[in-house]
Structures are given as structure tokens and as C-alpha cells.
Design a protein around this motif. Structure first.
Motif, mmCIF file in Angstrom:
data_model
loop_
_atom_site.group_PDB
_atom_site.id
_atom_site.type_symbol
_atom_site.label_atom_id
_atom_site.label_comp_id
_atom_site.label_asym_id
_atom_site.label_seq_id
_atom_site.Cartn_x
_atom_site.Cartn_y
_atom_site.Cartn_z
ATOM 1 N N GLY A 271 53.187 26.083 41.115
ATOM 2 C CA GLY A 271 53.890 26.035 42.333
ATOM 3 C C GLY A 271 54.789 26.949 42.851
ATOM 4 O O GLY A 271 55.496 26.806 43.772
ATOM 5 N N ALA A 272 54.938 28.088 41.963
ATOM 6 C CA ALA A 272 55.724 29.187 42.524
ATOM 7 C C ALA A 272 55.200 29.944 43.853
ATOM 8 O O ALA A 272 56.227 30.493 44.459
ATOM 9 C CB ALA A 272 55.921 30.329 41.527
ATOM 10 N N ILE A 273 53.777 29.912 43.936
ATOM 11 C CA ILE A 273 53.456 30.523 45.206
ATOM 12 C C ILE A 273 52.605 29.616 45.691
ATOM 13 O O ILE A 273 51.573 28.873 44.869
ATOM 14 C CB ILE A 273 52.868 31.806 45.060
ATOM 15 N N ALA A 274 52.122 29.699 46.918
ATOM 16 C CA ALA A 274 51.098 28.847 47.859
ATOM 17 C C ALA A 274 49.586 29.193 47.399
ATOM 18 O O ALA A 274 48.807 28.432 47.400
ATOM 19 C CB ALA A 274 51.449 28.661 49.242
ATOM 20 N N SER A 275 49.489 30.534 47.319
ATOM 21 C CA SER A 275 48.036 31.073 47.313
ATOM 22 C C SER A 275 48.041 32.088 46.319
ATOM 23 O O SER A 275 48.882 32.797 46.284
ATOM 24 C CB SER A 275 47.541 31.499 48.503
ATOM 25 N N ALA A 276 46.951 32.209 45.516
ATOM 26 C CA ALA A 276 46.763 33.201 44.777
ATOM 27 C C ALA A 276 46.072 34.594 45.155
ATOM 28 O O ALA A 276 45.654 35.569 44.414
ATOM 29 C CB ALA A 276 45.907 32.646 43.356
ATOM 30 N N ALA A 277 46.066 34.475 46.492
ATOM 31 C CA ALA A 277 45.471 35.597 47.126
ATOM 32 C C ALA A 277 45.975 37.078 46.860
ATOM 33 O O ALA A 277 47.332 37.100 46.765
ATOM 34 C CB ALA A 277 45.407 35.557 48.598
ATOM 35 N N LEU A 278 45.242 37.994 46.687
ATOM 36 C CA LEU A 278 45.772 39.469 46.790
ATOM 37 C C LEU A 278 45.175 39.826 48.030
ATOM 38 O O LEU A 278 44.330 39.605 48.454
ATOM 39 C CB LEU A 278 44.825 40.252 45.560
ATOM 40 N N ARG A 279 46.099 40.996 48.377
ATOM 41 C CA ARG A 279 45.842 41.741 49.577
ATOM 42 C C ARG A 279 44.636 42.740 49.287
ATOM 43 O O ARG A 279 44.643 43.395 48.216
ATOM 44 C CB ARG A 279 46.985 42.485 50.181
ATOM 45 N N ALA A 280 43.653 42.911 50.254
ATOM 46 C CA ALA A 280 42.623 43.759 50.027
ATOM 47 C C ALA A 280 43.121 45.224 49.867
ATOM 48 O O ALA A 280 43.987 45.680 50.822
ATOM 49 C CB ALA A 280 41.582 43.420 51.280
ATOM 50 N N PRO A 281 42.482 46.165 49.201
ATOM 51 C CA PRO A 281 41.204 45.811 48.319
ATOM 52 C C PRO A 281 41.864 44.824 47.199
ATOM 53 O O PRO A 281 42.779 45.535 46.469
ATOM 54 C CB PRO A 281 40.718 47.030 48.159
ATOM 55 N N GLY A 282 41.312 44.120 46.737
ATOM 56 C CA GLY A 282 41.546 43.371 45.634
ATOM 57 C C GLY A 282 41.192 41.916 45.790
ATOM 58 O O GLY A 282 41.055 41.277 46.559
ATOM 59 N N ALA A 283 40.466 41.427 44.559
ATOM 60 C CA ALA A 283 40.076 39.983 44.703
ATOM 61 C C ALA A 283 40.695 39.283 43.631
ATOM 62 O O ALA A 283 41.066 39.389 42.476
ATOM 63 C CB ALA A 283 38.542 40.094 44.031
ATOM 64 N N GLY A 284 40.357 37.805 43.749
ATOM 65 C CA GLY A 284 41.058 36.852 42.811
ATOM 66 C C GLY A 284 40.051 36.695 41.670
ATOM 67 O O GLY A 284 39.038 37.218 41.605
ATOM 68 N N LEU A 285 40.266 35.607 41.060
ATOM 69 C CA LEU A 285 39.404 35.150 39.773
ATOM 70 C C LEU A 285 38.150 34.463 40.221
ATOM 71 O O LEU A 285 38.278 33.717 41.361
ATOM 72 C CB LEU A 285 40.203 34.389 38.860
ATOM 73 N N ASP A 286 37.302 34.637 39.562
ATOM 74 C CA ASP A 286 36.186 33.612 39.671
ATOM 75 C C ASP A 286 36.273 32.236 39.232
ATOM 76 O O ASP A 286 37.469 32.094 38.448
ATOM 77 C CB ASP A 286 34.783 34.242 39.522
ATOM 78 N N ALA A 287 35.375 31.358 39.421
ATOM 79 C CA ALA A 287 35.467 30.018 38.893
ATOM 80 C C ALA A 287 35.476 30.105 37.286
ATOM 81 O O ALA A 287 36.738 29.241 36.701
ATOM 82 C CB ALA A 287 34.515 29.104 39.362
ATOM 83 N N ALA A 288 34.716 30.804 36.842
ATOM 84 C CA ALA A 288 34.652 30.947 35.153
ATOM 85 C C ALA A 288 35.880 31.477 34.567
ATOM 86 O O ALA A 288 36.491 30.895 33.544
ATOM 87 C CB ALA A 288 33.451 31.660 34.788
ATOM 88 N N ALA A 289 36.418 32.527 35.260
ATOM 89 C CA ALA A 289 37.820 33.071 34.691
ATOM 90 C C ALA A 289 39.050 31.959 34.938
ATOM 91 O O ALA A 289 39.861 31.689 34.026
ATOM 92 C CB ALA A 289 38.258 34.333 35.501
ATOM 93 N N ARG A 290 39.003 31.438 36.097
ATOM 94 C CA ARG A 290 40.019 30.300 36.229
ATOM 95 C C ARG A 290 40.032 29.213 35.101
ATOM 96 O O ARG A 290 40.989 28.880 34.765
ATOM 97 C CB ARG A 290 39.933 29.639 37.710
ATOM 98 N N ARG A 291 38.722 28.798 34.673
ATOM 99 C CA ARG A 291 38.582 27.744 33.763
ATOM 100 C C ARG A 291 39.067 28.256 32.355
ATOM 101 O O ARG A 291 39.869 27.667 31.597
ATOM 102 C CB ARG A 291 37.287 27.404 33.823
ATOM 103 N N ASP A 292 38.886 29.728 32.176
ATOM 104 C CA ASP A 292 39.385 30.378 31.003
ATOM 105 C C ASP A 292 40.812 30.221 30.988
ATOM 106 O O ASP A 292 41.712 29.660 30.082
ATOM 107 C CB ASP A 292 39.086 31.739 30.664
ATOM 108 N N VAL A 293 41.331 30.454 32.075
ATOM 109 C CA VAL A 293 42.874 30.691 32.050
ATOM 110 C C VAL A 293 43.600 29.111 32.088
ATOM 111 O O VAL A 293 44.451 28.905 31.207
ATOM 112 C CB VAL A 293 43.350 31.400 33.101
ATOM 113 N N ASP A 294 43.077 28.329 32.691
ATOM 114 C CA ASP A 294 43.569 27.078 32.675
ATOM 115 C C ASP A 294 43.476 26.357 31.147
ATOM 116 O O ASP A 294 44.505 25.781 30.598
ATOM 117 C CB ASP A 294 42.730 25.929 33.513
ATOM 118 N N PHE A 295 42.365 26.769 30.634
ATOM 119 C CA PHE A 295 42.102 26.066 29.139
ATOM 120 C C PHE A 295 43.246 26.872 28.311
ATOM 121 O O PHE A 295 43.948 26.086 27.530
ATOM 122 C CB PHE A 295 40.784 26.730 28.616
#
Length: 316
Positions: A271-295
Motif C-alpha cells: 500500500g505504499a504506492i498505487a502502481s508497480a509501474a516502471l517508466r519505459a524502458p522497463g517492464a514489471g513482473l509477469d504473473a509467475a514472478a508475482r506469485r513467486d514474490v507473494d509466496f
């Protein structure tokens, strides 16, 4: 606002720069994440570093970010990264943010520096361009900059440029560099503040070697605050127990090219920031990586509870 000095200690969190999904700066989230870091126990902040996506900012955006965070920090010291290819840009932004109340500026060496004389001479140019009244934090991060500052050259820089008051130590392996700096001080060299980066991955060992704290952006800043406090009390085993609980997430965040996306995902989840977006060039995590981190975060929270720590609160 106080300025950094040779005696500065504690945890200076490297702040992310929040963006919305279009790539625009999310000013409300910048306020929120500033509050989040300080409420986590940080002694100060560092903005517009490499993990703050500073190279993607215009000079005007950088100055406005500095204005916003310095004002929001309510007197807590804020160091501003002003690294740039040219000295004119460093001096222009450096002087502007100091006028806004910054506690100091951080400068990393450009990758074009290849020899010891070039590295040593560069920081002479930087300190003269800024003016010797502006305190400088030297960012020693060869894994990113490609510039390897030897122990001997670091010593000469400390000796010759007194406005360099702080070292952001991110050499890897680099524990011996801390030891050698402190040994030289025992022999008469002036003292310099050393705050350590690399996500906090060697923080307990760095403090044991003589570091004064941390300057990095791990998504759980309360860990760094707690480890520093426990080490200061002499409770080294407890500090390592706490640190070890965070290691799986920290390790995942250290992946080159992915670390900032992991950090922003966790900060958004907290809840510290509203979005995990990076400014281009730069991409966020794919769904599998998000699951890894959450686990990993879920396991971390359980382990902290087992150890008797309150997840989310600094242990003093």
C-alpha cells in the motif's frame, strides 16, 4: 534541514519514484511512499538514485521531485542523486536541490572512467563544480557503473576532497574495503561516513566491519532499521536471526534487471504506492514472478512471527 557529515549514521532509504500506468509521475504516491519510509523508522531518504529511475527523468522533473520529498520529509535529511554525464548538469541540479533544503548530493562515476587517475581526477572536477560547501556522497557501485575504485584510489579521494563526506558502499565483494578505510582512519586519515547498499544483502557483516548504516531501497525498510538497532545494542545473533528471515525476498529482489520491478510490486502490495509501474524502458513482473514474490513474502511473515518479531514494525 541538517546536512550530511562524516558522522552521519542510520538508515537512509533509497526511494522509488512512483509512476502511473501511463508513465506519468504519481505525486500522491510519492507523498505516500515518503511517509511510509519515515514511518518505518528511516533516519533519512535518498532520492533520484539508480533505483529511483533517475536517468528517465527530465531535469525539471528531478527538481520537482526533490522539492516535493524535501518538503514532505518534515526536517528529515534528504540526499539527492545528481549523477549525470556532464559536470554542468551535476552542478546545476546539485545547487538547485541544495537551495531547496537537501542534506547533500550523491554522485556515481560515469562508465567512461577507465584509469585510476581518471577516477581520482573526476571527483576533483565534481567537488569544484558543485562548490566545496556542498556535501557529497560518493556512490561506489561497480556492478552497475563498471567503474572499479581501488582501495588506494578511494583513500586518495578521501584525502584530497574533503567535501566528500560519505561513501555509499556497494562494492561486491567489498567488506575488505570497509575494513581498510577504518584501519586507515585509525592511522590518522579523516573519518568518513559509510552507508551500505546492494539491497542490504551484507548489512550485518558491513556493520561489523565498521559501516554506519544502510542506504538502499529494500522493500522492507523496517528490516534495515531493526538490524542496525540490534547491532548497535550488541545483539548480533538476534540481528542475524531477523536478517535471515528476510533473505529469500532480498535474494529475489537482487536479480539484475528484475530487482526494481520486484521492489515496486512489494511496495504496491504493502500500500505504499498505487502502481508497480516502471517508466519505459522497463517492464514489471509477469504473473509467475508475482506469485513467486507473494509466496516468499507470506513465508517471511510467518517466520518473523515464529521469531517473535512484529512484522512491519522496527525492532528496537
Amino acid at each position: 534541514m541538517s546536512r550530511i557529515s562524516e558522522t552521519t549514521r542510520g538508515v537512509f532509504v533509497i526511494s522509488v519514484t512512483p509512476f502511473d500506468d501511463s508513465g506519468a509521475i504519481d505525486w500522491a504516491s510519492l507523498d505516500r511512499v515518503t511517509d511510509f519510509y519515515l514511518e518505518s523508522g528511516a533516519d533519512g531518504l535518498t532520492i533520484l538514485g539508480i533505483m529511483g529511475e533517475a536517468p528517465k527523468m527530465t531535469q525539471a522533473e528531478a527538481a520537482e521531485i526533490a522539492r516535493r520529498v524535501i518538503g514532505r520529509a518534515s526536517g528529515k535529511p534528504v540526499i539527492v542523486g545528481v549523477s549525470a554525464p556532464g559536470l554542468a548538469a551535476i552542478a546545476d541540479l546539485g545547487k538547485a536541490v541544495m537551495d531547496l533544503g537537501a542534506a547533500g548530493v550523491m554522485v556515481a562515476p560515469p562508465g567512461s572512467l577507465k584509469t585510476d587517475p581518471q577516477i581520482h581526477g573526476y571527483y576533483g572536477h565534481v567537488t569544484r563544480a558543485l562548490g566545496e560547501e556542498i556535501p557529497v556522497c560518493l556512490q561506489d557501485y561497480p556492478l552497475t557503473t563498471g567503474v572499479q575504485i581501488s582501495d588506494e584510489v578511494m583513500g586518495r579521494i578521501i584525502d584530497d576532497y574533503p567535501s566528500i563526506r560519505m561513501l555509499k558502499h556497494e562494492d561486491w565483494p567489498g567488506l575488505s574495503k570497509i575494513s581498510k578505510i577504518r584501519a586507515a582512519e585509525a592511522g590518522g586519515r579523516r573519518h568518513i561516513s559509510i552507508l551500505c547498499g546492494n539491497g542490504g544483502s551484507f548489512l550485518p557483516e558491513e556493520i561489523t566491519r565498521g559501516a554506519d548504516g544502510a542506504m538502499t531501497g529494500f522493500a522492507f525498510p523496517e528490516m534495515m532499521v531493526s538490524v542496525c538497532a540490534l547491532m548497535a545494542k550488541g545483539d548480533r545473533d538476534r540481528a542475524h536471526d531477523l536478517f535471515d528471515a528476510y533473505l529469500p525476498v532480498l535474494r529475489y529482489e537482487l536479480q539484475p534487471g528484475l530487482g526494481l520491478a520486484v521492489r515496486k510490486h512489494v511496495l504496491a502490495s504493502r500500500g505504499a504506492i498505487a502502481s508497480a509501474a516502471l517508466r519505459a524502458p522497463g517492464a514489471g513482473l509477469d504473473a509467475a514472478a508475482r506469485r513467486d514474490v507473494d509466496f516468499l513474502v507470506e513465508r517471511q511473515q510467518r517466520r518473523l512471527a515464529e521469531l517473535g518479531f512484529d512484522p512491519g514494525s522496527p525492532a528496537r
